[in-house]
Design an enzyme around this catalytic site. Structure first.
Site, mmCIF file in Angstrom:
data_model
loop_
_atom_site.group_PDB
_atom_site.id
_atom_site.type_symbol
_atom_site.label_atom_id
_atom_site.label_comp_id
_atom_site.label_asym_id
_atom_site.label_seq_id
_atom_site.Cartn_x
_atom_site.Cartn_y
_atom_site.Cartn_z
ATOM 1 N N THR A 135 -11.565 -117.905 -3.310
ATOM 2 C CA THR A 135 -12.233 -117.217 -4.417
ATOM 3 C C THR A 135 -11.294 -116.765 -5.529
ATOM 4 O O THR A 135 -11.714 -116.035 -6.435
ATOM 5 C CB THR A 135 -12.973 -115.984 -3.875
ATOM 6 O OG1 THR A 135 -12.028 -115.127 -3.194
ATOM 7 C CG2 THR A 135 -14.062 -116.379 -2.892
ATOM 8 N N GLU A 136 -10.040 -117.186 -5.490
ATOM 9 C CA GLU A 136 -9.035 -116.649 -6.407
ATOM 10 C C GLU A 136 -9.419 -116.801 -7.884
ATOM 11 O O GLU A 136 -9.167 -115.902 -8.694
ATOM 12 C CB GLU A 136 -7.685 -117.318 -6.147
ATOM 13 C CG GLU A 136 -6.986 -116.854 -4.877
ATOM 14 C CD GLU A 136 -7.476 -117.556 -3.614
ATOM 15 O OE1 GLU A 136 -6.895 -117.329 -2.543
ATOM 16 O OE2 GLU A 136 -8.457 -118.342 -3.708
#
Length: 262
Positions: A135-136
């Site tokens: 999810t960065e």
């Protein structure tokens, strides 16, 4: 050892490292990263340890970076962030190159750096509840430190999708991608991981390490005379090694080799 991590070494040589921050979804911060790296190094150096199981307590395997740690990192300058990132890189490298087989029991969600831990393990068993996500980019970041290990496991095409989309994907999808090797009910994941870890005790310790290194050496290389010669050298060396000699002799004499405890 802090309350965030526990270690247990059984008499048969199975070592279990368990993340024990269930109230924080086993998210890690700079302290836990250093501690986990040190514990892995100790297990690596311990001749009594044959196989390492990585597990987690609670509903989540690891949510990746701890929120409080992320807040601190946001105030760091580039040099401080570089030093911080290098500590995480050291953890991933230590786990990935451990001289003992590593088995992950993923009972719940793994996000961000948690996916990195999973990707660094040799064998991975997961529950249906084990969702995954990188999810960065939702935070304006990238999964840089864990990228070599994740890309190696799922391939360039799938990495492009999941690195960019930040979408969650199921254990079934992780199985299809090669991140996970087998799925079992949540209450049986640790049992299954332990069962496979126990089976690994029947194999030669030095030969398993050599096999791990062989995979790294031959991956993504063209099949040519140089590679063929390298592989021939590896098997020739293993055959004349003490473990190779013992294994072949035990097979011919129809007895267990000396690394199998009775």
């Amino acid at each position: 050892m802090s309350n965030a991590l526990t270690r247990h070494i059984a008499a048969n040589g199975l070592a279990t490292l368990t993340l024990t921050r269930p109230e924080r979804h086993n998210a890690f911060d700079d302290g836990l990263i250093v501690e986990l790296t040190a514990e892995l190094a100790k297990l690596d150096a311990d001749p009594a340890v044959r196989v390492v199981i990585l597990a987690a307590a609670g509903k989540s395997f690891s949510a990746g970076a701890d929120l409080a740690w992320m807040k601190r990192m946001a105030s760091y300058g580039e040099s401080e962030n570089l030093e911080d990132a290098r500590k995480l890189a050291k953890l991933m490298h230590t786990l990935d190159t451990l001289s003992k087989p590593t088995v992950a029991a993923v009972q719940g969600p793994a996000y961000g750096g948690g996916v990195g831990l999973v990707a660094c393990c040799d064998m991975v068993f997961a529950a249906p509840e084990a969702m995954f996500a990188l999810t960065e980019v939702k935070l304006g970041l990238i999964p840089a430190v864990i990228s070599p290990y994740v890309v190696r496991k799922i391939g360039n095409s799938q990495a492009r999708r999941y690195f960019l989309s930040a979408e969650r994907f199921s254990a079934d999808t992780a199985l299809r991608l090669g991140l996970v090797h087998e799925i079992a009910p949540q209450d049986e994941v640790t049992v299954l991981a332990t069962s496979w870890a126990t089976q690994l005790l029947n194999n030669g310790p030095a030969s398993m390490l050599a096999a791990k290194r062989l995979v790294a050496e031959v991956s993504n290389r063209p099949i040519c005379s140089e590679l063929n010669d390298l592989c021939a050298q590896r098997i020739a060396s293993q055959r004349v090694s003490p473990e190779g000699q013992e294994g072949l002799t035990a097979f011919l004499e129809k007895r267990p080799p000396n690394w199998v405890k009775h």
